[in-house]
Write a protein that holds these residues in place. Structure first.
Motif, mmCIF file in Angstrom:
data_model
loop_
_atom_site.group_PDB
_atom_site.id
_atom_site.type_symbol
_atom_site.label_atom_id
_atom_site.label_comp_id
_atom_site.label_asym_id
_atom_site.label_seq_id
_atom_site.Cartn_x
_atom_site.Cartn_y
_atom_site.Cartn_z
ATOM 1 N N ALA A 72 0.825 -1.209 0.000
ATOM 2 C CA ALA A 72 0.000 0.000 0.000
ATOM 3 C C ALA A 72 0.858 1.258 0.000
ATOM 4 O O ALA A 72 0.607 2.198 -0.770
ATOM 5 C CB ALA A 72 -0.927 -0.008 1.221
ATOM 6 N N SER A 73 1.895 1.291 0.835
ATOM 7 C CA SER A 73 2.721 2.490 0.954
ATOM 8 C C SER A 73 3.472 2.793 -0.334
ATOM 9 O O SER A 73 3.506 3.941 -0.794
ATOM 10 C CB SER A 73 3.705 2.321 2.117
ATOM 11 O OG SER A 73 3.023 2.213 3.352
ATOM 12 N N LEU A 74 4.089 1.773 -0.931
ATOM 13 C CA LEU A 74 4.837 1.992 -2.168
ATOM 14 C C LEU A 74 3.907 2.292 -3.336
ATOM 15 O O LEU A 74 4.243 3.099 -4.218
ATOM 16 C CB LEU A 74 5.705 0.776 -2.474
ATOM 17 C CG LEU A 74 6.871 0.532 -1.518
ATOM 18 C CD1 LEU A 74 7.584 -0.772 -1.853
ATOM 19 C CD2 LEU A 74 7.862 1.687 -1.556
ATOM 20 N N LEU A 75 2.737 1.651 -3.362
ATOM 21 C CA LEU A 75 1.770 1.929 -4.424
ATOM 22 C C LEU A 75 1.344 3.390 -4.386
ATOM 23 O O LEU A 75 1.307 4.061 -5.423
ATOM 24 C CB LEU A 75 0.544 1.023 -4.268
ATOM 25 C CG LEU A 75 -0.630 1.319 -5.217
ATOM 26 C CD1 LEU A 75 -0.207 1.109 -6.663
ATOM 27 C CD2 LEU A 75 -1.832 0.442 -4.879
ATOM 28 N N VAL A 76 1.030 3.878 -3.194
ATOM 29 C CA VAL A 76 0.639 5.281 -3.060
ATOM 30 C C VAL A 76 1.782 6.193 -3.496
ATOM 31 O O VAL A 76 1.576 7.154 -4.242
ATOM 32 C CB VAL A 76 0.219 5.588 -1.603
ATOM 33 C CG1 VAL A 76 0.051 7.096 -1.399
ATOM 34 C CG2 VAL A 76 -1.074 4.870 -1.258
ATOM 35 N N GLY A 77 2.998 5.886 -3.051
ATOM 36 C CA GLY A 77 4.135 6.724 -3.397
ATOM 37 C C GLY A 77 4.373 6.808 -4.893
ATOM 38 O O GLY A 77 4.479 7.912 -5.465
ATOM 39 N N PHE A 78 4.445 5.668 -5.564
ATOM 40 C CA PHE A 78 4.730 5.661 -7.001
ATOM 41 C C PHE A 78 3.559 6.223 -7.814
ATOM 42 O O PHE A 78 3.767 6.966 -8.775
ATOM 43 C CB PHE A 78 5.053 4.241 -7.465
ATOM 44 C CG PHE A 78 6.459 3.802 -7.150
ATOM 45 C CD1 PHE A 78 7.531 4.317 -7.868
ATOM 46 C CD2 PHE A 78 6.715 2.898 -6.142
ATOM 47 C CE1 PHE A 78 8.834 3.930 -7.587
ATOM 48 C CE2 PHE A 78 8.011 2.506 -5.842
ATOM 49 C CZ PHE A 78 9.073 3.026 -6.565
ATOM 50 N N ALA A 206 1.434 10.087 3.378
ATOM 51 C CA ALA A 206 0.367 9.084 3.410
ATOM 52 C C ALA A 206 0.316 8.385 4.760
ATOM 53 O O ALA A 206 -0.765 8.119 5.306
ATOM 54 C CB ALA A 206 0.574 8.062 2.296
ATOM 55 N N ALA A 207 1.487 8.086 5.321
ATOM 56 C CA ALA A 207 1.535 7.474 6.645
ATOM 57 C C ALA A 207 0.947 8.416 7.689
ATOM 58 O O ALA A 207 0.231 7.981 8.612
ATOM 59 C CB ALA A 207 2.971 7.106 7.007
ATOM 60 N N GLY A 208 1.223 9.712 7.537
ATOM 61 C CA GLY A 208 0.673 10.693 8.473
ATOM 62 C C GLY A 208 -0.840 10.776 8.386
ATOM 63 O O GLY A 208 -1.529 10.842 9.422
ATOM 64 N N LEU A 209 -1.380 10.778 7.172
ATOM 65 C CA LEU A 209 -2.832 10.822 7.010
ATOM 66 C C LEU A 209 -3.494 9.560 7.567
ATOM 67 O O LEU A 209 -4.546 9.628 8.212
ATOM 68 C CB LEU A 209 -3.187 10.997 5.530
ATOM 69 C CG LEU A 209 -2.836 12.352 4.903
ATOM 70 C CD1 LEU A 209 -3.081 12.323 3.406
ATOM 71 C CD2 LEU A 209 -3.642 13.469 5.554
ATOM 72 N N SER A 210 -2.874 8.405 7.318
ATOM 73 C CA SER A 210 -3.426 7.154 7.846
ATOM 74 C C SER A 210 -3.337 7.123 9.370
ATOM 75 O O SER A 210 -4.222 6.606 10.040
ATOM 76 C CB SER A 210 -2.680 5.959 7.250
ATOM 77 O OG SER A 210 -2.884 5.863 5.862
#
Length: 279
Positions: A72-78, A206-210
């Protein structure tokens, strides 16, 4: 490409990033358990031989959750950086190349987004759209495209004054041809540097929002959501926050390290080209 790989900073960061991407792609094979598997009898177990990273409050294996969370994290980043890059570069090139009223409209729109702190704007958009990965990605795209637009415009203003661009226009080449053939290839270096640095920033945002409950659904493994779920047990089961936080740190540092190395390598390459052109 081979010269870039000889840069130790780039090579080291690529090894780390390659390992993280490999783990994310093959999480279903590498993970010791199913991330949906619950074992209430072994809840909040510390790291052991059976569960290397321990278990959470539902008895789920933290190592498994971290592996699937990388997806999830890498998908959001890319995904966010790719879409933001496409939007920002297109608008930046158009603004820099044509100038005039089009430049004013695009840059004033960019300034409007830049007038707000990026995290505040992302929070506001996500809160308005609602929880979910897609909404979180839209919010981050709204924040990130402005960076690429600014970089692309500035680089285009410099490139369009070059002799080969003027010569191409004098012989009757269309504006679209000049932008695609001459402008885009010569502004790609700063854009790639910003993209490599931007992926780490997006993963962190994204980690901050989650973590604040505005990102992915709680049932979806994601590093920021894992931090949020583990904060209640921080004093009794610190491993719930330790391992996802550690992977966030490693990933962001690796992307930043790669971006810094790429910038140094490309800047030196451009300096060498300029020196060779003088003699």
């Amino acid at each position: 490409m081979i010269k870039l790989l000889k840069n130790r900073q780039i090579a080291l960061s690529l090894i780390i990033l390659g390992g993280l991407i490999f783990m994310a792609i093959f999480a279903g094979v590498l993970a010791p358990y199913d991330y949906t598997e619950k074992d209430l009898q072994n809840r909040l177990q510390p790291p052991s031989s059976n569960h290397l990273f321990g278990t959470d409050n539902l008895g789920r294996d933290i190592l498994t959750m971290v592996m699937y969370g990388a997806q999830a994290s890498l998908l959001v980043g890319f995904a966010v950086v790719s879409i933001s890059l496409a939007i920002g570069v297109m608008l930046g090139v158009l603004a820099g190349y044509y100038g005039g009223w089009l430049d004013e409209i695009i840059m004033r729109l960019t300034d409007s987004f830049l007038a707000f702190p990026s995290m505040f704007l992302a929070l506001a958009i996500t809160a308005f759209l609602g929880q979910g990965m897609e909404n979180m990605m839209l919010a981050l795209i709204a924040v990130e495209w402005t960076v690429f637009a600014r970089v692309a415009r500035g680089s285009t203003l410099d490139v369009k004054t070059k002799g080969y661009v003027r010569a191409s226009r004098w012989i009757g080449a269309s504006n679209a041809y000049v932008m695609i053939k001459h402008v885009l290839p010569n502004i790609i270096s700063p854009v790639l540097i910003m993209a490599s640095l931007g992926i780490g920033n997006v993963i962190l945002a994204a980690a901050g929002l989650s973590f604040l409950g505005l990102g992915v659904q709680p049932s979806t493994p994601e590093w920021g959501a894992m931090l949020n779920a583990g904060r209640t047990y921080f004093t009794t089961a610190p491993w719930l926050m330790l391992f996802p936080g550690l992977f966030i740190m490693i990933t962001v540092l690796a992307f930043n390290y790669f971006g810094d190395g790429l910038r140094d390598a490309l800047d030196q390459k451009m300096k060498n080209i300029e020196l060779e052109g003088r003699f």
